[in-house]
Design a protein around this motif. Sequence first.
Motif, mmCIF file in Angstrom:
data_model
loop_
_atom_site.group_PDB
_atom_site.id
_atom_site.type_symbol
_atom_site.label_atom_id
_atom_site.label_comp_id
_atom_site.label_asym_id
_atom_site.label_seq_id
_atom_site.Cartn_x
_atom_site.Cartn_y
_atom_site.Cartn_z
ATOM 1 N N ARG A 116 33.493 50.892 42.084
ATOM 2 C CA ARG A 116 34.476 50.849 42.944
ATOM 3 C C ARG A 116 34.626 52.168 43.556
ATOM 4 N NH1 ARG A 116 39.796 48.465 40.315
ATOM 5 N NH2 ARG A 116 40.709 49.042 42.123
ATOM 6 N N CYS B 220 33.054 44.945 33.797
ATOM 7 C CA CYS B 220 34.162 45.459 33.629
ATOM 8 C C CYS B 220 34.335 45.944 32.265
ATOM 9 C CB CYS B 220 35.095 44.377 33.426
ATOM 10 S SG CYS B 220 37.034 44.766 33.502
ATOM 11 N N GLN C 129 39.856 40.793 45.895
ATOM 12 C CA GLN C 129 41.009 41.153 45.546
ATOM 13 C C GLN C 129 41.465 40.735 44.162
ATOM 14 O OE1 GLN C 129 42.618 42.326 48.091
ATOM 15 N NE2 GLN C 129 44.508 42.438 46.786
ATOM 16 N N ALA C 130 40.766 39.689 43.817
ATOM 17 C CA ALA C 130 41.027 39.356 42.239
ATOM 18 C C ALA C 130 40.852 40.569 41.141
ATOM 19 C CB ALA C 130 40.541 38.074 41.685
ATOM 20 N N GLN D 180 43.217 43.495 41.452
ATOM 21 C CA GLN D 180 44.551 42.932 40.892
ATOM 22 C C GLN D 180 44.228 42.770 39.468
ATOM 23 O OE1 GLN D 180 47.249 42.655 42.511
ATOM 24 N NE2 GLN D 180 46.560 42.264 44.841
ATOM 25 N N MET D 181 43.134 42.386 38.746
ATOM 26 C CA MET D 181 42.997 42.248 37.484
ATOM 27 C C MET D 181 42.732 43.589 36.788
ATOM 28 S SD MET D 181 43.859 39.303 36.783
ATOM 29 C CE MET D 181 44.866 39.235 37.919
ATOM 30 N N ASP D 182 42.136 44.553 37.260
ATOM 31 C CA ASP D 182 41.483 45.790 36.643
ATOM 32 C C ASP D 182 42.490 47.128 36.607
ATOM 33 O OD1 ASP D 182 39.411 46.663 35.377
ATOM 34 O OD2 ASP D 182 38.981 48.030 37.200
ATOM 35 N N GLU D 183 43.824 46.524 37.172
ATOM 36 C CA GLU D 183 44.684 47.504 37.037
ATOM 37 C C GLU D 183 45.214 47.951 35.479
ATOM 38 O OE1 GLU D 183 48.123 46.298 39.340
ATOM 39 O OE2 GLU D 183 46.849 46.447 41.183
ATOM 40 N N ASP E 4 34.479 50.480 37.313
ATOM 41 C CA ASP E 4 35.275 51.486 37.790
ATOM 42 C C ASP E 4 34.248 52.289 38.627
ATOM 43 O OD1 ASP E 4 37.528 50.824 36.453
ATOM 44 O OD2 ASP E 4 36.950 51.843 34.733
ATOM 45 N N SER F 93 39.554 39.557 32.721
ATOM 46 C CA SER F 93 40.146 40.191 31.600
ATOM 47 C C SER F 93 40.403 39.561 30.288
ATOM 48 C CB SER F 93 41.456 40.866 31.908
ATOM 49 O OG SER F 93 42.230 39.602 32.117
ATOM 50 N N LEU G 238 39.143 36.247 38.315
ATOM 51 C CA LEU G 238 40.330 35.702 37.727
ATOM 52 C C LEU G 238 40.424 35.983 36.472
ATOM 53 C CD1 LEU G 238 41.511 32.963 40.031
ATOM 54 C CD2 LEU G 238 42.409 35.300 39.970
#
Lengths: 223, 245, 251
Positions: A85, A76, A216-217, A220-223, A82, A155, A152
């Motif tokens: 993905r 990350c 999923q985490a 959600q966390m990478d937004e 990025d 970040s 989770l």
Amino acid sequence: MMAMIQALFLRDIRLARRVGGGATLGVVFFLILITIMPFAIGPDLVLLARIGPAVLWIAALLATLLGLDRLFQSDCDDGSLDALRASDLPLEVIVLVKCLAHWMMTGLPLVVAAPAFGVMLGLEPDALWGVTVSLLAGTPALTCLGAIGAALTVSLRRGGLLLAILILPFSIPVLIFGVSAAEAASGGTIPFATPFLILCALSLMALVLAPLAGAQALRQMDE
Amino acid sequence: MLKFANPTNFLRLVALVLPWLTGLTLVLFAVGLYMTFFIAPADYQQGESVRIMYLHVPAAWLSLFIYGTMAMAALGTLVWRHPLADAAQKAAAPLGAGFTFICLVTGSLWGKPMWGTWWVWDARLTSVLILFLIYLGLMALWQTIEDMGRAARAAALLTLVGVINLPIIKFSVDWWNTLHQPASVFRMGGPTIHVSMLVPLLVMALAATFLFLTLHLMAIRNEILHRRLRRLSMLAAQTESETLS
Amino acid sequence: MQFHSLLTMGIFENLWGILLADASSHAFGPALGLSVHDLGVMRGARSVLAGLSFDVTAGEALIVAGPNGAGKSTLLRSLAGLLPLCAGHITLSGVGAPDEDGDIDHARYVHYLGHKDGLKSALTAAENLNFWAAMMARDSSLGLFANKALTSTEALARMGLAHALDVPVAYLSAGQTRRVALARLLVAHRPIWLLDEPTTALDTASQLRVRDIMCAHLGEGGIVIAATHTELGLSSARELNLRPLTSGASS
């Protein structure tokens, strides 16, 4: 698809060998945990042999979870996540492959080292065998559950402690059946297969749950 | 449903409902406590200490009910991304931890005369203790992740993973318990409980549930107001820096 | 309410997709194009982009400009499929075949190069690029661009780093690292390049190299969307000016 999985797996193994100290660091931590136990409990080999499987399991649990906080964080931080993905591999598969590579570099060395450390705790051959096999079946579950925590806390700068707080309660079933299987192997009231098969089931369930929840985490966390 | 999901409408609804809810909670507790201390019989074995049950069992019920509420809110966060669901989740975690703690403490107080020690590694107590740890973990997650939306989504995922894992944990702890100590401890016989005890128990459970609802609505309201305040101060900081530059 | 309208919109979009897919299978297929319609993106409770629409077609470059905080990076990240949209839609035409829902997952056709380089400092430049070549490789049956990828050696040479092939990235300077990251665009071919400040830390000679590879990509019918404060030297580039949204969210 297989080529991508292979590339990712080999990259993570290579990275673990070059930066993480590879397999040795986790095993050294494992050894230190085993070493400090007699200082806390006393050098009574009979007592140590009796609680040996439990000691080995707790040490394996801590050694696995404490090394997991960088599992996704490094990807990350440097932007690799990025780009990953945007590859054709679903994020769920990416999580699974990363878990597998991580287990190869931390969980598997612990399994290999367990018999040697078990001897230090005065375990009988039966118990040694039981501990090793139960660790082999159970450590994948620990890695997978830890991966959910790692996703989770991706970040967070210092997510290691939080990861342990979040995931240790969820790993209690693995610990219960792991230790039970190890103890059943050296004689006891229950057959070895009963807790061992449940342990395998827990590992398989974690193998399914971790990619789904972890991916999923990460989304959600990478937004 | 969607009409009330708007935070402003929700605040209006809360202002309308809260006095009634508070009143109902107080009345239920008054009735429940009166029944507990004056109507319910003392147990022939346990004596007066059985009255702890009327607090202990509702707390145990709520420790699970609140987790269920939190799981529903978690779905709201992940599926509809609704800020109200975030607030509901965040507000529920400390309440859940609180009721679980009450359950543990009353269980321990009850255990002292029953078992002769403050704590036993009984399957029931141990499971509740793990649930308490999970609540604490969720609270830690809320405190550590600064970005509100991100914290809400992380907590939601962990809550849902917990939904899958809690039955497994319960099962394994039961298994572990029977393995290590044959069932000798006091077990509350489910359906054999006498009506004179059941009615006060149900009233107390209802009172505790309404207490939770009241506190939960209050906490959600505070959370929404808190966020508005934060947004306003952020906006103020923004305009200030713009006029300066 | 918004949720409902999005849902129905999605259904119609899918219907259109199926109709279009049928039509295009008979023709030669439409040209590559990316079209953004009424895009809206939130970060936390704050609306960063709203009501943004534009089209980019094959061979076209779009420079995204605007002051700090205007949402340039947010736009690129949402185009790369890394951020969920709260309104609008992004459609891609001219590549591959839509899946059974009639959608094309545009994230699979982009190269996204953000502020961060996506390189592992413990691995050599070649190891990094080989990894990305393997990960981003496309099945040749899927796209028009499958066979145009360069090897890691060729790509590094294009960026003037042929000598750095076996040097761990940790030993490279910031500008050299950025060039290795840019070489990633060449080792796997993707029709749309989303570049966030591509020329950060680059000297003049390297900036020219970047311009060259972008021009070559456009010449092959690709699309470049770049957010930058500096002049990239692309003659035919259009410019999209973003302004920060000052109003807070309605709730």
